[in-house]
Structures are given as structure tokens and as C-alpha cells.
Design an enzyme around this catalytic site. Structure first.
Site, PDB file in Angstrom:
ATOM      1  N   LYS A  99       0.847  -1.207   0.000  1.00 33.78           N
ATOM      2  CA  LYS A  99       0.000   0.000   0.000  1.00 33.78           C
ATOM      3  C   LYS A  99       0.874   1.246   0.000  1.00 33.78           C
ATOM      4  O   LYS A  99       0.607   2.211  -0.722  1.00 33.78           O
ATOM      5  CB  LYS A  99      -0.932  -0.022   1.222  1.00 33.78           C
TER       6      LYS A  99
ATOM      7  N   GLN B 145      -4.799  -2.364  10.185  1.00 36.61           N
ATOM      8  CA  GLN B 145      -4.547  -3.676   9.594  1.00 36.61           C
ATOM      9  C   GLN B 145      -5.012  -4.776  10.559  1.00 36.61           C
ATOM     10  O   GLN B 145      -4.604  -4.806  11.713  1.00 36.61           O
ATOM     11  CB  GLN B 145      -3.040  -3.796   9.304  1.00 36.61           C
TER      12      GLN B 145
ATOM     13  N   ASP C  52     -11.334   1.449   4.520  1.00 29.74           N
ATOM     14  CA  ASP C  52     -11.491  -0.008   4.379  1.00 29.74           C
ATOM     15  C   ASP C  52     -12.969  -0.403   4.377  1.00 29.74           C
ATOM     16  O   ASP C  52     -13.299  -1.561   4.135  1.00 29.74           O
ATOM     17  CB  ASP C  52     -10.786  -0.734   5.547  1.00 29.74           C
TER      18      ASP C  52
END
Ligand code: NAP
Length: 296
Positions: free
Chosen positions: A53, A97, A120
Site C-alpha cells: 500500500k 490492519q 477499508d
């Protein structure tokens, strides 16, 4: 049967051209889109994803901040970091994450993210908006798969789509997107999981089969209808004595067994993975665009 490869690497390249134009327009308004990624602990797979990313942000001109925290961080400390990110004007979107260590309540953390920065699409507000067909962000992998189908000219309208797997990040939102009204939706959707009976009977009915179970090479030719379209979300590392590293990446679908039997299939790697990162980048740019509108 001639089988075409649905390559996320190629499809995402076209989308990145559009994203670069949008970033240039934002810069003209004095805004540089900013993404932060918070990683708790040092899970090697998560580190690979976070680095990928970061690299893509650098290529596109998105400001990125990678925040590495120890796996014995307290929940309070992580919540205070989230509060800082919610208030940081330079960060338009951020992600935590997953998975988080067991002593941290993942739902509490996700609920603390400002929905406007939830790139997300994990926050219940954004999940709910997607379900009712009024989304701000699309979840990265399902959104990427939907774009893949649309941009490959594979119509979903009236098709029977079977989604194998019901995870919150792939299976469930994937099914929701495929049944929405409109382009890239309008499908008849069946979801199966580890408790489903007669799995093969159901997967064989699929015009489009989307698999996200984390079981290497699980889906074989006899589980698939001839001419079906196969989207393989799985990414699994298996031993391979012939490879220099001794391992290789494979999907949940046995590509070699199936490829002459189906009309189109995504490879692993180079299929769904690049589309996931692409949708995340799209969400970051959207968050930056929305931040400008909010100031007007
Ligand atoms: P997950 O959280 O690992 O859950 C697996 C799902 O598959 C569960 O719903 C489970 O059913 C179901 N399942 C497991 N074995 C099954 C079987 N034999 N038959 C039918 N269903 C079965 O799922 P995930 O997060 O979606 O990840 C799945 C895979 O996709 C992993 O390999 C992951 O690395 C990969 N992935 C790739 C990307 C990408 O960008 N390419 C993104 C996300 C994930 P139960 O609910 O009944 O347990």
C-alpha cells in the site's frame, strides 16, 4: 474451451490513470490525499500488505504514513491513536490492519474510526450504507471484484453468482454488492460456507463463482459448471521445491485443473490482489474529495 484471463494488473492500470487525474485536480485545490495505515504487531503477511500500500501511494503521489505499534499496546493507547488520526487534517483516510492481538476488542476499535475516514469500509455505518445501496466507500476486495467484472464486460445481471465464504471483509459484502440494483449487480446470489451441505452441487450451478475461503487449490473442475466465470480471491502460500524460494502463491481454486473448463478466470497472483489495492486508493482519493466538499 478458450479461457480468458481476467488480470487485475491490467484492469487496475486503467483505473489508476483515472485516479491520477483526480489527484492532479485535488493538488490544484491545494490538497494532497493522505492515507495512514496502523499495524499492531509484526505479522509478516500484514507487513507485506502494508508495504504494498505504501509503495502504491508513493507511485500515485498520495501522502502515506505507516504507523507500527507493538503487539503489547493497550486498547486505550490504540484508541488514543485513532482519536489523533480522526482529528489529523492531513490524513483523509486510514486503516487498521487486521487481525489485531486477542487482548484488543476489534469491534470497539472499528467503531472508533471516523466513518468519513474509514477507507477499508469496516465501520458499521459504512457497511449499512453499502447494504442499502447508498455507499460512500466500497470495501476494497468486493469493490475491486465488481470493477473487474464490469471492466471485463462480464455482465452480472440475472446471473447466478455463488459466493464461497462469508467473511466480513469479502464474502458478506461481496454478496451484498452483487445483489444491488444496477450495473455490476442485479444478480441472483447464493452464499455457501463451511457448514453448507452439498457444496459442489451448489457451486456447479454458478454462472459466476467467487471463492474466498483461504484453502489452497480447494475448488476443482468437478465443482464448476462448464463455461463459468471464476473469481479466485484466495491467496495461500504452499511449498514448492521447484521454486527458488521453496514456496509459491496459489489461490483457493485449482487453476491448472480448471482453466480449460471455464470461460474466464482470475490468476493468483495478479488477479484480485491488485484490484483490492486499487479500490483502497480510490477510496482515499474519494475521502480527500469529500473533505473539500465538506469545507464548502
Ligand atoms: P476468512 O475470514 O479466512 O474466512 C473463511 C471463510 O471461508 C469462512 O466464511 C468459512 O466458513 C469459509 N470456508 C472455509 N472452509 C470452507 C470450505 N471448505 N467450504 C466452504 N466454505 C469454507 O476469509 P477471508 O478473509 O475472506 O479470506 C479468504 C482468503 O482470501 C484468504 O486466502 C485470504 O488471504 C484471501 N484474501 C485475499 C484478498 C485479496 O485482495 N486477494 C483480500 C482478502 C482476503 P465459516 O464462516 O463457516 O467458518
Amino acid at each position: 474451451m478458450t479461457c480468458s484471463l481476467i488480470k487485475g494488473t491490467d484492469i487496475s492500470a486503467g483505473i489508476y490513470d483515472e485516479i491520477r487525474d483526480r489527484i492532479a485536480k485535488l493538488r490544484e485545490c491545494g490538497v494532497v490525499p493522505g492515507l495512514a495505515a496502523v499495524m499492531v504487531g509484526n505479522d509478516p503477511a500484514s507487513q507485506v500488505y502494508v508495504k504494498a500500500k505504501e509503495k502504491k501511494c508513493a507511485e500515485l503521489g498520495i501522502r502515506s504514513e505507516m504507523i507500527y505499534l507493538s503487539d503489547n499496546i493497550t486498547e486505550e493507547h490504540l484508541l488514543s491513536k485513532i482519536k489523533q488520526l480522526n482529528e489529523d487534517k492531513m490524513i483523509h483516510g486510514y486503516l487498521i490492519q487486521l487481525p489485531l492481538p486477542d487482548h484488543i476488542d476489534t469491534d470497539k476499535i472499528i467503531n472508533a474510526i471516523d466513518p468519513k475516514k474509514d477507507v477499508d469500509c469496516f465501520h458499521p455505518e459504512n457497511v449499512g450504507r453499502m447494504l442499502v445501496g447508498d455507499h460512500v466507500f466500497l470495501p476494497a476486495t468486493p469493490g475491486g471484484v465488481q470493477q473487474m467484472l464490469i471492466r471485463s464486460g462480464i455482465s452480472t445481471e440475472g446471473k447466478h453468482i455463488v459466493v464461497v465464504g462469508r467473511s466480513n471483509i469479502v464474502g458478506k459484502p461481496m454478496a451484498a454488492l452483487m445483489m444491488q440494483r444496477g450495473i455490476g449487480g442485479d444478480a441472483t446470489v447464493t452464499v455457501v460456507h463451511s457448514k453448507s451441505k452439498n457444496l459442489s452441487e451448489i457451486t456447479r450451478q454458478a454462472d459466476i463463482l467467487i471463492v474466498s475461503i483461504g484453502k489452497p487449490l480447494y475448488i476443482k473442475k468437478d465443482m464448476v459448471k462448464e463455461g463459468a466465470v471464476i473469481i479466485d480471491v484466495g491467496v495461500n502460500r504452499i511449498d514448492d521445491p521447484d521454486s527458488p524460494k521453496g514456496t509459491r502463491l496459489v489461490g483457493d481454486v485449482d487453476f491448472d485443473d480448471i482453466k480449460d473448463h471455464v470461460s474466464a478466470i482470475t490468476p493468483v497472483p495478479g488477479g484480485v490482489g491488485p484490484m483490492t489495492i486499487c479500490t483502497l486508493m480510490d477510496n482515499v482519493v474519494k475521502a480527500a474529495e469529500l473533505s473539500i466538499q465538506a469545507q464548502k
